[in-house]
Design a protein around this motif. Structure first.
Motif, PDB file in Angstrom:
ATOM      1  N   ALA A   1       0.963  -1.319   0.026  1.00  0.00           N
ATOM      2  CA  ALA A   1      -0.027  -0.110   0.115  1.00  0.00           C
ATOM      3  C   ALA A   1       0.857   1.327  -0.091  1.00  0.00           C
ATOM      4  CB  ALA A   1      -0.900   0.120   1.138  1.00  0.00           C
ATOM      5  N   PRO A   2       0.350   2.259  -0.557  1.00  0.00           N
ATOM      6  CA  PRO A   2       1.104   3.706  -0.410  1.00  0.00           C
ATOM      7  C   PRO A   2       1.517   3.830   0.849  1.00  0.00           C
ATOM      8  CG  PRO A   2      -0.853   3.802  -1.622  1.00  0.00           C
ATOM      9  CD  PRO A   2      -1.058   2.420  -1.031  1.00  0.00           C
ATOM     10  N   PRO A   3       2.785   4.640   0.959  1.00  0.00           N
ATOM     11  CA  PRO A   3       3.184   5.006   2.513  1.00  0.00           C
ATOM     12  C   PRO A   3       2.070   5.865   3.329  1.00  0.00           C
ATOM     13  CG  PRO A   3       4.882   5.306   0.743  1.00  0.00           C
ATOM     14  CD  PRO A   3       3.579   5.060  -0.151  1.00  0.00           C
TER      15      PRO A   3
ATOM     16  N   ILE B   1      -0.434   3.499   4.861  1.00  0.00           N
ATOM     17  CA  ILE B   1       0.349   2.930   5.976  1.00  0.00           C
ATOM     18  C   ILE B   1       0.513   3.534   7.137  1.00  0.00           C
ATOM     19  CG2 ILE B   1       2.247   1.426   6.558  1.00  0.00           C
ATOM     20  CD1 ILE B   1       2.538   0.653   3.695  1.00  0.00           C
ATOM     21  N   ALA B   2       1.070   4.770   6.789  1.00  0.00           N
ATOM     22  CA  ALA B   2       1.082   6.033   7.941  1.00  0.00           C
ATOM     23  C   ALA B   2      -0.221   5.964   8.529  1.00  0.00           C
ATOM     24  CB  ALA B   2       1.879   7.213   7.445  1.00  0.00           C
ATOM     25  N   GLY B   3      -1.170   6.344   8.009  1.00  0.00           N
ATOM     26  CA  GLY B   3      -2.689   6.447   8.288  1.00  0.00           C
ATOM     27  C   GLY B   3      -3.216   5.372   9.136  1.00  0.00           C
ATOM     28  N   ALA B   4      -2.762   4.162   8.598  1.00  0.00           N
ATOM     29  CA  ALA B   4      -3.368   3.048   9.553  1.00  0.00           C
ATOM     30  C   ALA B   4      -2.583   2.983  10.492  1.00  0.00           C
ATOM     31  CB  ALA B   4      -3.425   1.835   8.567  1.00  0.00           C
ATOM     32  N   ALA B   5      -1.253   3.074  10.618  1.00  0.00           N
ATOM     33  CA  ALA B   5      -0.599   3.007  11.742  1.00  0.00           C
ATOM     34  C   ALA B   5      -0.738   4.014  12.881  1.00  0.00           C
ATOM     35  CB  ALA B   5       1.039   3.009  11.485  1.00  0.00           C
ATOM     36  N   SER B   6      -1.136   5.169  12.554  1.00  0.00           N
ATOM     37  CA  SER B   6      -1.627   6.161  13.315  1.00  0.00           C
ATOM     38  C   SER B   6      -2.866   5.855  14.165  1.00  0.00           C
ATOM     39  CB  SER B   6      -1.611   7.541  12.690  1.00  0.00           C
ATOM     40  OG  SER B   6      -2.300   8.495  13.472  1.00  0.00           O
ATOM     41  N   VAL B   7      -3.700   5.226  13.283  1.00  0.00           N
ATOM     42  CA  VAL B   7      -5.148   4.692  13.671  1.00  0.00           C
ATOM     43  C   VAL B   7      -4.866   3.853  14.893  1.00  0.00           C
ATOM     44  CG1 VAL B   7      -7.129   3.663  13.427  1.00  0.00           C
ATOM     45  CG2 VAL B   7      -6.391   5.711  11.874  1.00  0.00           C
ATOM     46  N   VAL B   8      -3.950   2.620  14.543  1.00  0.00           N
ATOM     47  CA  VAL B   8      -3.413   1.890  15.560  1.00  0.00           C
ATOM     48  C   VAL B   8      -2.910   2.095  16.750  1.00  0.00           C
ATOM     49  CG1 VAL B   8      -1.945  -0.039  15.732  1.00  0.00           C
ATOM     50  CG2 VAL B   8      -3.066  -0.122  13.613  1.00  0.00           C
ATOM     51  N   ARG B   9      -2.035   3.141  16.520  1.00  0.00           N
ATOM     52  CA  ARG B   9      -1.433   3.932  17.852  1.00  0.00           C
ATOM     53  C   ARG B   9      -2.565   4.457  18.582  1.00  0.00           C
ATOM     54  NH1 ARG B   9       0.010   8.714  19.262  1.00  0.00           N
ATOM     55  NH2 ARG B   9      -0.901   9.396  17.184  1.00  0.00           N
ATOM     56  N   ALA B  10      -3.212   5.326  17.938  1.00  0.00           N
ATOM     57  CA  ALA B  10      -4.310   5.811  18.854  1.00  0.00           C
ATOM     58  C   ALA B  10      -5.309   5.008  19.493  1.00  0.00           C
ATOM     59  CB  ALA B  10      -5.061   6.895  18.054  1.00  0.00           C
ATOM     60  N   THR B  11      -5.721   3.878  18.599  1.00  0.00           N
ATOM     61  CA  THR B  11      -6.494   3.013  19.344  1.00  0.00           C
ATOM     62  C   THR B  11      -5.937   2.345  20.606  1.00  0.00           C
ATOM     63  OG1 THR B  11      -7.593   2.777  17.335  1.00  0.00           O
ATOM     64  CG2 THR B  11      -8.289   1.091  18.808  1.00  0.00           C
ATOM     65  N   ALA B  12      -4.510   2.035  20.254  1.00  0.00           N
ATOM     66  CA  ALA B  12      -4.025   1.076  21.360  1.00  0.00           C
ATOM     67  C   ALA B  12      -3.923   1.875  22.631  1.00  0.00           C
ATOM     68  CB  ALA B  12      -2.620   0.884  20.974  1.00  0.00           C
ATOM     69  N   HIS B  13      -3.539   3.290  22.418  1.00  0.00           N
ATOM     70  CA  HIS B  13      -3.331   4.215  23.390  1.00  0.00           C
ATOM     71  C   HIS B  13      -4.733   4.610  24.347  1.00  0.00           C
ATOM     72  CE1 HIS B  13      -2.041   7.689  25.882  1.00  0.00           C
ATOM     73  NE2 HIS B  13      -3.028   8.351  25.736  1.00  0.00           N
TER      74      HIS B  13
END
Length: 408
Positions: A232-234, A237-249
């Motif tokens: 996937a475009p960077p 991937i960055a947006g999904a990783a940001s959502v993962v980080r916010a959701t985990a937090h």
């Protein structure tokens, strides 16, 4: 302070009664009084103390000796008057027909019977003791008073001692009743505390399931997207990783809040206020969070969310949250339709529907406990409503009806 109580009151219910400090003191005093009076009275009757034989009871020497011997045995037996109450009571009853030296011992035994025996037994014993005064006044008459005066004084003393013993027994029974009531009240209080603790922990566990299942399912969804689309475009991937980080937090914050409640003791005056529980007013934010994770959520709100009572709103919020989580687990990528309707006085109607999955899912299923719907049904029942779920044609439908009482 148990040493101030008799052994019958200070001992545990299932433990054998042993002499308390008070019992040792009372038994020693009774022994000294009973046996000591027997020795002194026998010495007086024989003339050993003054050298003159008493004229009140001018009996033969062998009568005085027998009186002193039997009265001395009874006086020694006062040390075991609780253990051998029946035998000593019968001996005292026999002695009361002729004994002078054992007068104090006989009064102590009359008091012991009054304290430790039921009223019918005491009544029979008092009647027998009063009858023995008739025999005593005839066998050993007092030169200083007449026959009936001696009988009257003997019966009066018996009745007074019996009444005194009844008062002591009633007081002990009252103390025992108070102790039993206090123990029962303490046990009931402990039971209420345990029940309240269990109910609170059950509520917290339900909240933990509802909150964390929603957060972790979002994490699993985004992590699965990153796994299946490594090219996937960077930016994606960055947006999904940001959502993962916010959701985990957010999940860690929710978990920390729940564990903090479990570890915390009773709330004091300076305790920090609890976080506000979500209500139905937070439904748009919940749907927006799900859409941000890639879910297709269609909200159909037919009521003013701000008018729904807070308790009903919390229950409705948790039901919708669990419905979205189940759809994400079992029908990933399917469009979910959430309908909220109803009116004040008629109740609140909730429906969460999604198409049944077809074929094999592209990503591994999100694990679950399998008790989410059971907990929702229990939550709805406790709120006074009802909940149903299951396939309906080509859809899986979760419906709930909650009471919405009219406010004055």
């Amino acid at each position: 302070m148990s040493w101030l109580l008799p052994a019958a009151l200070s001992a545990e219910p299932d433990a054998p009664a042993r002499r308390s400090t008070r019992d040792w003191v009372v038994d020693s005093l009774c022994f000294v009084l009973g046996f000591g009076f027997t020795v002194l009275a026998t010495a007086d009757l024989l003339g050993w103390r003054t050298g003159v034989v008493r004229e009140w009871y001018p009996d033969a020497g062998w009568v005085i000796w027998i009186d002193g011997l039997l009265s001395g045995i009874a006086g020694i037996g006062l040390w075991w008057r609780r253990r051998f109450l029946r035998q000593l009571a019968l001996l005292a009853l026999v002695l009361s027909t002729f004994s002078v030296a054992g007068a104090v011992t006989l009064m102590i035994m009359m008091l012991t019977v009054a304290v430790h025996c039921r009223f019918p037994v005491l009544a029979a014993y008092v009647t027998a003791g009063a009858a023995t005064n008739l025999i005593f006044a005839a066998i050993r008459p007092d030169r200083t008073s007449g026959y009936w005066e001696t009988v009257w004084w003997g019966v009066t003393i018996v009745v007074i001692i019996s009444l005194w013993g009844m008062v002591v027994r009633a007081r002990r029974e009252l103390l025992a009743s108070w102790r039993e009531r206090a123990a029962r009240a303490e046990a009931e209080q402990q039971l209420r505390v345990e029940q309240a603790r269990t109910l609170e922990r059950t509520r917290i566990a339900r909240e933990m399931h509802d909150v964390l299942a929603h957060r972790i399912s979002l994490l699993s969804l985004h992590a699965g997207a990153l796994e299946f689309r490594p090219d996937a475009p960077p930016a994606e991937i960055a947006g999904a990783a940001s959502v993962v980080r916010a959701t985990a937090h957010q999940a860690l914050q929710d978990l920390r809040a729940v564990i903090g409640v479990l570890r915390a003791g009773p709330a004091g005056a300076d305790a920090a206020p609890e976080r506000p529980q979500p209500t139905l007013s937070g439904l748009p934010a919940l749907a927006g969070e799900a859409r941000l994770a890639g879910d297709k959520v269609d909200l159909d709100i037919r009521v003013d969310l701000g008018e729904v009572p807070a308790g009903t709103g919390r229950t409705a919020y948790r039901i919708i949250q669990e419905g979205l989580t189940n759809a994400r687990k079992h029908a990933p990528g399917a469009a979910v339709r959430v309908t909220v309707g109803g009116a004040c006085g008629a109740g609140l109607h909730i429906e969460v529907a999604n198409p049944l999955p077809v074929g094999i899912p592209r990503r591994p299923p999100i694990p679950g406990t399998g008790v989410g719907l059971i907990g929702l049904a229990e939550r709805a029942t406790l709120a006074g409503g009802s909940l149903t779920h299951g396939p309906d044609g080509a859809e899986f439908r979760l419906t709930a009806h909650l009471p919405w009482a009219a406010t004055r």
